[in-house]
Design an enzyme around this catalytic site. Sequence first.
Site, PDB file in Angstrom:
ATOM      1  N   GLN A  41     -14.560  62.235  87.495  1.00 54.72           N
ATOM      2  CA  GLN A  41     -14.596  62.603  88.911  1.00 54.72           C
ATOM      3  C   GLN A  41     -13.976  63.980  89.130  1.00 54.72           C
ATOM      4  OE1 GLN A  41     -16.165  60.856  91.241  1.00 54.72           O
ATOM      5  NE2 GLN A  41     -15.575  62.171  92.953  1.00 54.72           N
TER       6      GLN A  41
ATOM      7  N   LYS B  14     -18.296  53.778  93.743  1.00 49.95           N
ATOM      8  CA  LYS B  14     -19.168  53.819  92.564  1.00 49.95           C
ATOM      9  C   LYS B  14     -18.998  52.517  91.755  1.00 49.95           C
ATOM     10  CE  LYS B  14     -19.255  58.848  92.410  1.00 49.95           C
ATOM     11  NZ  LYS B  14     -18.728  60.114  91.902  1.00 49.95           N
TER      12      LYS B  14
ATOM     13  N   ASP C 206     -23.884  62.588  85.342  1.00 50.69           N
ATOM     14  CA  ASP C 206     -23.802  63.564  86.439  1.00 50.69           C
ATOM     15  C   ASP C 206     -24.801  64.707  86.262  1.00 50.69           C
ATOM     16  OD1 ASP C 206     -21.882  63.013  88.451  1.00 50.69           O
ATOM     17  OD2 ASP C 206     -20.255  63.336  87.015  1.00 50.69           O
TER      18      ASP C 206
HETATM   19  N1  GUN Z   1     -17.103  65.072  93.082  1.00 51.96           N
HETATM   20  C1  GUN Z   1     -17.907  65.177  94.173  1.00 51.96           C
HETATM   21  N2  GUN Z   1     -19.177  64.808  93.881  1.00 51.96           N
HETATM   22  C2  GUN Z   1     -19.171  64.459  92.568  1.00 51.96           C
HETATM   23  C3  GUN Z   1     -20.189  63.988  91.696  1.00 51.96           C
HETATM   24  O1  GUN Z   1     -21.363  63.818  92.047  1.00 51.96           O
HETATM   25  N3  GUN Z   1     -19.781  63.740  90.412  1.00 51.96           N
HETATM   26  C4  GUN Z   1     -18.493  63.931  89.999  1.00 51.96           C
HETATM   27  N4  GUN Z   1     -18.216  63.674  88.713  1.00 51.96           N
HETATM   28  N5  GUN Z   1     -17.536  64.378  90.788  1.00 51.96           N
HETATM   29  C5  GUN Z   1     -17.877  64.632  92.068  1.00 51.96           C
END
Ligand code: GUN
Length: 295
Positions: free
Chosen positions: A97, A53, A120
């Site tokens: 995350q 990311k 998100d």
């Molecule tokens: N863990 C797995 N996929 C995601 C996501 O799209 N966002 C976040 N914050 N954590 C994740």
Amino acid sequence: MKATLLDGKTLARQIRQEVAAEVAELVRQGVTPHLSVVIVGDDPASRIYVGSKGKACKKTGIASNTIQLPETTSQKELLEIVGNLNADESVHGILVQLPLPSGIDSDAVVCAIDPSKDVDGFTPENIGKLLLGTPYTVACTPAGIVELLDRNAVPVEGADVVIVGRSNIVGKPLAAILMQKTAGRNCTVTVCHSRTKDIARYTRSADIVVAALGKPCFLKTDMVKPGSVIVDVGINRVEDPSTPKGYRLVGDADFEALSDIASFITPVPGGVGPLTVAMLLKNTVKVARLAKCGQ
Ligand code: GUN
């Protein structure tokens, strides 16, 4: 019949270029979108995702910083950090995350994120807006799935869709998107899960099957209708001594066998995964633009 491959890697590159052009325009207007990512603990998969990311932000011209916290971080400490990011006007987007270490209540942390900075789309306010048909930010993996289907002209309008997996990250928001009363959606959505009595009974009748349960090669040819569309959200490590790393990545669907009977199928890796990151960039630019001028 050999299925058409839904190539997420190429589409993600294209979306990243589109986002980069939007970022350049915002920068010209004096705003550099800024994403703060918070990761707690040492989960190897989460570290890889967070790393990709950050790299994608950099390539696109988005400013990003990662706050790496130890496994021992308390919920109170994490909530304080989220509160500081909410108050920091230089931060447009916040991502914590998931999953978080077992001692921390993820719902409480997600609820603490300012909805206007929620890249998100996980906060109750943004999930509620999605359900009501007036979305603000939409969860990145589901948003990526519909982008992949739409841009490959996969017939979605009015389809019978079966989603296997009811997570807050994928299954629930995807169901909300596809059932919307809007052109290109209008799907009849069934969500199967670990307590569903006979999952195959549902998947066999679906036009589109989305496998998002986290079980390697769960979805097999005898569980789907020939000509159906297979979307594989799984990323599972399976041991493979013949590879340099000793493992390889497989999805939740039996890709090889399903490729012979499906109309469209997503590969793993290179299908849904890269789009999650691309949609995160899109959401970050959206929240930055709205913070600047409300449009
Ligand atoms: N863990 C797995 N996929 C995601 C996501 O799209 N966002 C976040 N914050 N954590 C994740």
